[in-house]
Scaffold this motif. Sequence first.
Motif, PDB file in Angstrom:
ATOM      1  N   HIS A 108     -31.501  40.446  18.601  1.00  0.00           N
ATOM      2  CA  HIS A 108     -30.658  41.514  19.133  1.00  0.00           C
ATOM      3  C   HIS A 108     -29.192  41.286  18.740  1.00  0.00           C
ATOM      4  CE1 HIS A 108     -29.903  44.873  21.896  1.00  0.00           C
ATOM      5  NE2 HIS A 108     -28.816  44.224  22.249  1.00  0.00           N
ATOM      6  N   ILE A 109     -28.736  40.047  18.807  1.00  0.00           N
ATOM      7  CA  ILE A 109     -27.345  39.734  18.462  1.00  0.00           C
ATOM      8  C   ILE A 109     -27.057  40.129  17.019  1.00  0.00           C
ATOM      9  CG2 ILE A 109     -25.720  37.827  18.066  1.00  0.00           C
ATOM     10  CD1 ILE A 109     -26.995  36.496  20.565  1.00  0.00           C
ATOM     11  N   TRP A 159     -20.548  46.486  31.719  1.00  0.00           N
ATOM     12  CA  TRP A 159     -20.736  46.200  30.299  1.00  0.00           C
ATOM     13  C   TRP A 159     -19.377  46.249  29.597  1.00  0.00           C
ATOM     14  CZ3 TRP A 159     -20.007  47.753  25.376  1.00  0.00           C
ATOM     15  CH2 TRP A 159     -20.930  47.395  24.393  1.00  0.00           C
ATOM     16  N   TYR A 190     -23.183  38.588  24.741  1.00  0.00           N
ATOM     17  CA  TYR A 190     -24.519  38.451  25.329  1.00  0.00           C
ATOM     18  C   TYR A 190     -24.695  37.175  26.129  1.00  0.00           C
ATOM     19  CZ  TYR A 190     -25.894  42.819  23.368  1.00  0.00           C
ATOM     20  OH  TYR A 190     -25.965  44.162  23.099  1.00  0.00           O
ATOM     21  N   SER A 224     -20.717  39.463  19.355  1.00  0.00           N
ATOM     22  CA  SER A 224     -22.007  39.769  19.982  1.00  0.00           C
ATOM     23  C   SER A 224     -22.547  38.567  20.743  1.00  0.00           C
ATOM     24  CB  SER A 224     -23.019  40.216  18.924  1.00  0.00           C
ATOM     25  OG  SER A 224     -22.596  41.420  18.340  1.00  0.00           O
ATOM     26  N   ASN A 225     -22.440  37.402  20.141  1.00  0.00           N
ATOM     27  CA  ASN A 225     -22.942  36.189  20.786  1.00  0.00           C
ATOM     28  C   ASN A 225     -22.195  35.914  22.093  1.00  0.00           C
ATOM     29  OD1 ASN A 225     -24.770  33.881  20.629  1.00  0.00           O
ATOM     30  ND2 ASN A 225     -22.883  32.704  20.505  1.00  0.00           N
ATOM     31  N   PHE A 227     -31.408  43.936  29.963  1.00  0.00           N
ATOM     32  CA  PHE A 227     -31.761  43.189  28.758  1.00  0.00           C
ATOM     33  C   PHE A 227     -32.963  42.278  28.983  1.00  0.00           C
ATOM     34  CE2 PHE A 227     -27.419  44.543  28.392  1.00  0.00           C
ATOM     35  CZ  PHE A 227     -27.389  45.062  27.105  1.00  0.00           C
ATOM     36  N   PHE A 259     -34.639  41.054  25.900  1.00  0.00           N
ATOM     37  CA  PHE A 259     -33.680  40.530  24.930  1.00  0.00           C
ATOM     38  C   PHE A 259     -34.316  39.457  24.051  1.00  0.00           C
ATOM     39  CE2 PHE A 259     -30.466  37.470  23.617  1.00  0.00           C
ATOM     40  CZ  PHE A 259     -29.482  38.291  23.100  1.00  0.00           C
ATOM     41  N   VAL A 316     -23.532  38.594  29.364  1.00  0.00           N
ATOM     42  CA  VAL A 316     -24.403  39.662  29.856  1.00  0.00           C
ATOM     43  C   VAL A 316     -25.685  39.094  30.454  1.00  0.00           C
ATOM     44  CG1 VAL A 316     -25.962  41.490  29.037  1.00  0.00           C
ATOM     45  CG2 VAL A 316     -23.549  41.541  28.430  1.00  0.00           C
ATOM     46  N   LEU A 317     -26.289  38.154  29.763  1.00  0.00           N
ATOM     47  CA  LEU A 317     -27.577  37.616  30.213  1.00  0.00           C
ATOM     48  C   LEU A 317     -27.459  36.806  31.495  1.00  0.00           C
ATOM     49  CD1 LEU A 317     -29.080  36.674  26.743  1.00  0.00           C
ATOM     50  CD2 LEU A 317     -29.612  38.678  28.155  1.00  0.00           C
TER      51      LEU A 317
END
Length: 151
Positions: free
Chosen positions: A46-47, A91, A26, A22-23, A39, A42, A29-30
């Motif tokens: 969330h993670i 994604w 993201y 997840s880390n 997000f 965010f 993603v960010l």
Amino acid sequence: MTERSQTLADAVGGIDALRRLSNTFYEHVLADPLLAPVFADFSATHIEHVAVWLAEVFGGPADYTDRLGGHQALLRSHLGLRITEGQRLRWMEVMRTAVDKELPDDELLRLRVIEYFDWGTKIARDVSAGDADDDLGAPGPTPRWGWNGLS
């Protein structure tokens, strides 16, 4: 039919591996111009929430259901985001990269995880077209995904 004795959650390396996944995901993603707007709200929690969700979906403890509202809460968190198919596909690209980096080098394991994400992101895209006050009905319990897909 595939037979493996451990859950996908155990096979990926448990909650710690899902946190790393997840880390890593993201972080990218960010910084992605197509995905970052989705997000905008965010937060670091969330993670953790995503890792807990994935652990439950992949056969681990029902912590998302017990502590974070379950399937209904997850679906509701996507309302109003207006996720496009282009964003969903991007994604998936970013997640495939994170899976390749963070999960064990096991072709079937990675395939099943990516199949779950493909299935789940289509639901997220569809739900995201709704508004915050929409009635989602009763979506049922948190889905469980294993070596043969949706159980």
